[in-house]
Write a protein that holds these residues in place. Structure first.
Motif, mmCIF file in Angstrom:
data_model
loop_
_atom_site.group_PDB
_atom_site.id
_atom_site.type_symbol
_atom_site.label_atom_id
_atom_site.label_comp_id
_atom_site.label_asym_id
_atom_site.label_seq_id
_atom_site.Cartn_x
_atom_site.Cartn_y
_atom_site.Cartn_z
ATOM 1 N N LYS B 75 0.832 -1.211 0.000
ATOM 2 C CA LYS B 75 0.000 0.000 0.000
ATOM 3 C C LYS B 75 0.861 1.252 0.000
ATOM 4 C CE LYS B 75 -4.353 -1.574 1.818
ATOM 5 N NZ LYS B 75 -4.914 -2.145 3.046
ATOM 6 N N LEU B 78 2.071 1.833 -3.493
ATOM 7 C CA LEU B 78 1.005 2.304 -4.371
ATOM 8 C C LEU B 78 0.555 3.721 -4.017
ATOM 9 C CD1 LEU B 78 -1.049 -0.983 -4.407
ATOM 10 C CD2 LEU B 78 -0.065 0.085 -6.416
ATOM 11 N N LEU B 80 -1.083 4.500 -1.400
ATOM 12 C CA LEU B 80 -2.373 4.463 -0.717
ATOM 13 C C LEU B 80 -2.223 4.743 0.768
ATOM 14 C CD1 LEU B 80 -3.902 1.308 -2.423
ATOM 15 C CD2 LEU B 80 -4.335 3.696 -2.937
ATOM 16 N N ARG B 100 -0.480 12.381 -6.940
ATOM 17 C CA ARG B 100 -1.005 11.029 -6.787
ATOM 18 C C ARG B 100 -1.309 10.375 -8.151
ATOM 19 N NH1 ARG B 100 -1.449 7.365 -6.434
ATOM 20 N NH2 ARG B 100 -2.964 5.808 -5.835
ATOM 21 N N THR B 101 -1.870 11.178 -9.062
ATOM 22 C CA THR B 101 -2.280 10.611 -10.342
ATOM 23 C C THR B 101 -1.077 10.241 -11.210
ATOM 24 O OG1 THR B 101 -2.549 12.840 -11.156
ATOM 25 C CG2 THR B 101 -4.532 11.704 -10.442
ATOM 26 N N ALA B 104 0.035 6.919 -10.225
ATOM 27 C CA ALA B 104 -0.893 5.879 -10.674
ATOM 28 C C ALA B 104 -0.547 5.389 -12.078
ATOM 29 C CB ALA B 104 -2.323 6.411 -10.633
ATOM 30 N N GLN B 108 0.744 0.108 -10.673
ATOM 31 C CA GLN B 108 -0.625 -0.365 -10.577
ATOM 32 C C GLN B 108 -0.684 -1.688 -9.817
ATOM 33 O OE1 GLN B 108 -3.933 0.570 -11.548
ATOM 34 N NE2 GLN B 108 -2.832 2.489 -11.282
ATOM 35 N N PRO B 109 -1.785 -1.910 -9.113
ATOM 36 C CA PRO B 109 -1.898 -3.151 -8.339
ATOM 37 C C PRO B 109 -2.737 -4.228 -9.034
ATOM 38 C CG PRO B 109 -3.542 -1.596 -7.592
ATOM 39 C CD PRO B 109 -2.868 -0.963 -8.787
ATOM 40 N N LEU B 130 -11.825 2.806 -16.944
ATOM 41 C CA LEU B 130 -11.818 3.829 -15.896
ATOM 42 C C LEU B 130 -10.482 4.588 -15.799
ATOM 43 C CD1 LEU B 130 -13.333 5.214 -13.526
ATOM 44 C CD2 LEU B 130 -12.400 3.459 -12.040
ATOM 45 N N PRO B 131 -9.337 3.871 -15.756
ATOM 46 C CA PRO B 131 -8.066 4.602 -15.670
ATOM 47 C C PRO B 131 -7.889 5.595 -16.819
ATOM 48 C CG PRO B 131 -7.694 2.272 -15.307
ATOM 49 C CD PRO B 131 -9.119 2.422 -15.733
ATOM 50 N N ARG B 133 -10.222 7.134 -18.472
ATOM 51 C CA ARG B 133 -11.117 8.269 -18.280
ATOM 52 C C ARG B 133 -10.608 9.188 -17.183
ATOM 53 N NH1 ARG B 133 -16.073 5.989 -16.611
ATOM 54 N NH2 ARG B 133 -15.273 3.855 -16.756
ATOM 55 N N ILE B 134 -10.131 8.592 -16.084
ATOM 56 C CA ILE B 134 -9.633 9.402 -14.977
ATOM 57 C C ILE B 134 -8.463 10.262 -15.426
ATOM 58 C CG2 ILE B 134 -8.425 9.266 -12.743
ATOM 59 C CD1 ILE B 134 -11.320 8.700 -12.479
ATOM 60 N N HIS B 135 -7.602 9.683 -16.245
ATOM 61 C CA HIS B 135 -6.398 10.406 -16.643
ATOM 62 C C HIS B 135 -6.574 11.140 -17.954
ATOM 63 C CE1 HIS B 135 -3.845 8.833 -13.413
ATOM 64 N NE2 HIS B 135 -4.693 7.835 -13.443
#
Lengths: 308, 341, 347
Positions: B75, B78, B80, B100-101, B104, B108-109, B130-131, B133-135
């Motif tokens: 963690k 990562l 977290l 943080r991004t 990422a 990755q986990p 999702l990744p 879209r987030i980025h």
């Protein structure tokens, strides 16, 4: 080797065994199967749908104006007790058509149930999700608020507030909405804590998702089942409380047709005209039972242990 | 696949200071635990001043019992969990100040339980995209293309994109989780027990996939596992963790041939190879398991150690470097520590 | 006199004939266990190995008659020490369970009541079945705690389950199972939830105690390493059938059924599998057992499948105790693709 190929060809028509991993049944198809196989859910949904339709189309269905008094026609019995089709369920103490008042009364009961559940749902869910997602101080504060709320006797507090501000539909709905959020908060807090520990939430964090995004798109959709179940129960709860308040004369004020009020008005005639209290009583009973059946059914239909 | 493709995993040497893709420097993590409402606060040190480095392309196996701190370490890597003290350096830069991004995209986990790691309310496409879209990587059609591409790489056909996780088998789910981890082309993948929740026949498929992906994309793995046979099969270097400390680190062959720390030896003795001519081994460990809130004095392993002697119960063991750049933390080897200084 | 004792020793402790377990599900009937036979001699260890959904846990629960109400088991015969389990009532089963047959589960917390101390539960486990005094039961419990490797047994006696580590809890569960000196212990994945070092310790303990007390054991697991080290006999279960049964040596050194061989190729074996090389795998997934299942359930994942695989599969024998379900005979299987030794690629 050709033998092996033959076997592959043959396999397709036998046991449903396929080499290519098949997808399980669609989520929607499985859900449909469970819904239609659940008697309680179907009965509850059917009765509730009927009451909602009657309430929606009350102006079209009602034979008379629910407020129109006719003192010449007081306390006419319903048709099955020797009355006339002019007033199928008879008339009340002021000669108003009972069926019309019952139909309009459904609107009041449903409105109070839905709006109160909505208000308390927003309050309780917000508090519960925040407490469940953020540990520590937020959780401690919310837990304290829940405990305070649980220590209040709902009916007495509602009575006191209504006595101060006067009874009206708005006041009753607001008071019930502000009082009934505790179960939402407790259930949402517990469910959020459970979901927060799921690895897909950790994965979302590792991807770089923001906290609001995680709460809204990863956690909230998974709370939906529980939310609906609590909402139906609280709706029934609110409807009964309104009836109780109106019965005590502190709820919806006359001449608004409310089932609680109708029971209250009928109570003086209990010995001579028992149907005046029985008919709104049965309507109330059917509505609350239907909502509870629907809520229990939803829980069974969507419960995780029923899912693969 | 030709023999040349199946690059045998040779041992990797220790990582020189400037070549580390990822480096932990004296990283510690402790939690404050309170029993009951008015109980006294106690400190649980999950990770104790750990140094660790990962070089590009290697597979570092991290082994140890549950509660030894290996998941906490993952963690921290990562991002977290923030370490209580110490530094995490990614590509030479301290993690602490970094976005943080950004992290990422590099690390990755992959988790243990494919039933808990996929949101049951989302389709495979939603999960894997999702990744992106987030980025803000790509637009609709290009994301669609990328998702199909990565699903193909992990061995899933295009028609699963609209499926929900509960329509997939355990192995298929784990492939989706791997696709999500790899869709942004990270450099490091932290695999936390990636096969222990899977059936034997599926486990081998996932292990094969992980080795194939490593070869193809030059990935670096931190491979956390309790299954030493799997670690020996995949890892190039192994770190053994006990109660928050890394007690031995060595190249994989060296560690499995000449385990130095008594705990490593016990771990290796506990591996049950499918050999019907052998019985159940005796690990010579006692039944006592230490409480991480109140760890034993001196060497944390001493209450269970079959080789403990005078200094073990009160003196913290020295870190003794071994000849191929690994190290062992044990009193048994301190003579050599004195000699090498 | 001598002869009758021999008879008793040769007679199986547990015999199960044609056990089937059907589970009604939404879309029909799930044939979870499909006609399996096995028997167990006194003092013998039988390992039932299989993947999730193979029906191995259901089989053990059927023997204990602990299946849920909606599940329908049927057996032509199921006898334990001459008692007919198939027709035994709930009362008779309660007398057997915990006394003559004991069970050890994967998660020790489920077997221990969190509201009672370890000592109370151990004593209760014995006094439920035996007319012994508390002091006698306590003496036996302390003795057993020592045997399962718990030091300072006296002080553990007054502790509650949540105060103990997972390894200690599983030792307590074992001690509890042994309180009445059962003839048969059924252990369902007893070490899966434990760490490797603890797993080795617990297994060793089980094996030692089993020898010492002369118990028979059914061990249910998915871990081939555990099976190889513990079993006298092995039953490989796939999709509700025992596809291969034999001694541990036969199963691990000369496996015949393609599924058994496939499984053995899937696991990395230090010094045998080449590091980093691809492991063997079994393509495809376990078939659905809902509705009628005909022929060999493994045929779609099998590299030796032929047309006859959809027909009823004969049971073949290789030696007195080694049997397997396959259309191929031993010679054909030996010539078949990918014998297990293929993995020994010289490095």
């Amino acid at each position: 080797m050709s033998a092996a190929t033959d076997a592959k060809d043959l396999s397709s028509d036998t046991t449903g065994v396929t080499a290519d991993p098949p997808l399980g049944p669609g989520r929607m198809a499985a859900l449909r199967g469970r819904i239609f196989g659940h008697a309680g859910f179907m009965i509850g949904a059917g009765v509730l749908l009927l009451i909602v339709l009657l309430a929606l189309f009350a102006p079209l269905l009602a034979p008379h104006d629910p407020y129109a008094q006719n003192l010449m026609m007081r306390m006419k019995p319903p048709v099955f007790l020797g009355g006339t089709w002019e007033h199928p369920l008879g008339t009340d103490l002021l000669g108003r058509d009972f069926l019309s008042r019952l139909l309009y009364g459904a609107r009041v009961s449903l409105l109070i149930g839905i709006v109160a559940a909505l208000i308390s749902g927003v309050i309780g869910t917000t508090m519960g999700v925040l407490a469940g997602y953020f540990d520590g101080r937020v959780d401690a504060v919310v837990t304290f608020l829940i405990n305070c709320r649980l220590a209040m006797p709902v009916v007495l507090v509602a009575l006191a507030i209504v006595a101060v501000f006067g009874g009206s539909l708005t006041v009753v709905v607001t008071v019930l909405g502000l009082l009934l959020w505790d179960r939402f908060a407790v259930v949402m807090r517990a469910s959020t804590r459970q979901i927060r520990s799921r690895e897909y939430v950790t994965a979302a964090r590792a991807i770089g998702c923001s906290v609001p995004r995680i709460v809204l798109t990863e956690i909230m959709p998974n709370l939906f089942n529980n939310l609906i179940v609590v909402a139906t129960l609280e709706m029934a709860h609110a409807i009964l409380l309104e009836a109780a308040l109106s019965f005590l004369g502190l709820g919806v004020q006359p001449p608004t047709p409310s089932w609680g009020l109708m029971v209250s008005e009928g109570k003086q005639m209990l010995l001579f005209n028992p149907w005046m209290i029985t008919i709104p009583g049965i309507a109330l009973f059917a509505l609350v039972l239907a909502i509870n059946l629907l809520g229990d059914g939803l829980r069974d239909v969507t419960a995780p242990e029923n899912r693969n | 696949m030709s023999a040349a493709d199946a690059v045998p995993l040779s041992e990797t040497p220790p990582v020189p200071e400037d070549e580390a893709l990822l480096r932990l420097k004296e990283v510690s993590k402790s939690y404050s635990i309170r029993r009951g409402l008015f109980g006294e606060r106690k400190t649980l040190t999950a990770v104790k001043s750990v140094d660790l480095a990962l070089a590009r392309g290697e597979v570092l196996g991290l082994v140890g019992e549950s509660g030894c701190g290996k998941s906490t370490l993952a963690k921290i890597l990562l991002g977290l969990e923030a370490p209580t003290s110490g530094d995490v350096l990614v590509g030479g830069q301290a993690l602490a100040g970094q976005d943080r991004t950004k992290l990422a995209r590099r690390i990755q986990p992959i988790f243990q339980d494919p039933y808990s790691s996929l949101n049951p309310r989302k389709t495979v496409f939603d999960i894997v995209s999702l990744p992106l879209r987030i980025h803000g990587i790509g637009d609709g059609p290009s994301r669609q293309k990328r998702v199909t591409e990565i699903l193909d790489i992990v061995g899933l056909s295009k028609r699963v994109t609209r499926a929900f996780p509960n329509q997939l088998s355990g192995g298929q789910r784990q492939r989706v989780a791997i696709a999500r981890a790899l869709v942004m082309k990270p450099e490091i993948v932290v695999c936390d027990e990636p096969t222990s929740a899977l059936d034997v026949s599926v486990q081998s498929q996932i292990l094969n996939l992980l080795s194939e992906l490593r070869r193809e994309f030059g990935l670096t793995y931190l491979f956390i596992s309790h299954d030493l046979a799997v670690v020996q099969h995949l890892a190039t270097r192994v770190a053994v963790m006990y109660l928050g400390r890394i007690v031995e680190e060595a190249g994989v062959d060296e560690l499995f041939e000449t385990p130095r720390h008594p705990y490593t030896r016990a771990l290796l003795d506990s591996v049950l190879t499918p050999d019907a001519s052998l019985g159940v081994p005796d690990t010579e460990l006692g039944a006592a398991f230490p409480n991480p809130i109140d760890p034993p004095s001196g060497c944390a392993f001493h209450p269970r150690c079959p080789k403990r002697f005078a200094p073990c119960d009160h003196e913290f063991p020295p870190t003794v470097p071994t000849k191929n750049g690994g190290f062992v933390e044990c009193h048994l080897y301190r003579e050599r520590a004195g000699a090498s200084q | 006199m001598q002869a009758s004792q021999d008879d008793r020793a040769n007679e199986p402790l547990l015999a199960v004939r044609n056990l089937t377990i059907d589970i009604p599900v939404g879309g029909g009937t799930l044939h979870a266990v499909r006609g399996i036979d096995f028997e167990l001699k006194r003092g013998e260890t039988l390992c039932i190995v299989g993947e999730s959904g193979s029906g191995k846990s259901l089989t053990s629960l059927a023997v204990m008659k602990l299946l849920g109400k909606s599940i329908r088991p049927h057996a032509d015969a199921m006898t334990f020490e001459g008692t007919d389990l198939a027709n035994a009532g709930p009362k008779a089963m309660r007398r057997l369970r915990g006394d003559r047959i004991a069970m050890i589960f994967q998660e020790p917390m489920t077997a221990l009541n969190p509201a009672y101390t370890v000592g109370d539960q151990l004593i209760e486990a014995m006094r439920l079945h035996r007319p012994v005094s508390k002091a006698e039961a306590r003496a036996r419990a302390l003795d057993l705690l020592g045997k399962v490797g718990i030091t300072a047994a006296e002080s553990r006696f007054s502790q509650y389950p949540h105060q103990l580590s997972g390894g200690l809890r599983q030792r307590i569960v074992i001690a509890m199972a042994l309180m009445c000196e059962p003839d048969l212990v059924i252990a369902d994945e007893p070490t899966t939830a434990l760490d490797v070092t603890i797993q080795a310790q617990i297994l060793r303990l089980l094996v030692d105690l089993q020898r010492e007390l002369g118990m028979a054991m059914i061990l249910i697991t998915h871990d081939l390493g555990v099976v190889a080290r513990v079993a006298d006999r092995v039953a490989v279960m796939y999709a509700g059938e025992l596809v291969e049964t034999g001694s541990a040596a036969e199963i691990f050194n000369a496996p015949l059924h393609p599924y058994t061989r496939g499984l053995l190729r899937c696991i990395p074996v230090p010094d045998k599998t080449r590091r980093g090389a691809d492991l063997g795998s079994i393509p495809g997934i376990v078939p659905s057992l809902i509705g009628e299942v005909r022929g060999c359930a493994f045929r779609d994942r099998c590299d030796m499948a032929v047309a006859a695989c959809v027909e009823p599969i004969p049971e073949r024998n290789d030696g007195p105790a080694h049997s397997y379900l396959c259309v191929h005979d031993q010679a054909a299987l030996a010539d078949g693709p990918a014998a297990p030794d293929d993995r020994e690629v010289p490095a």
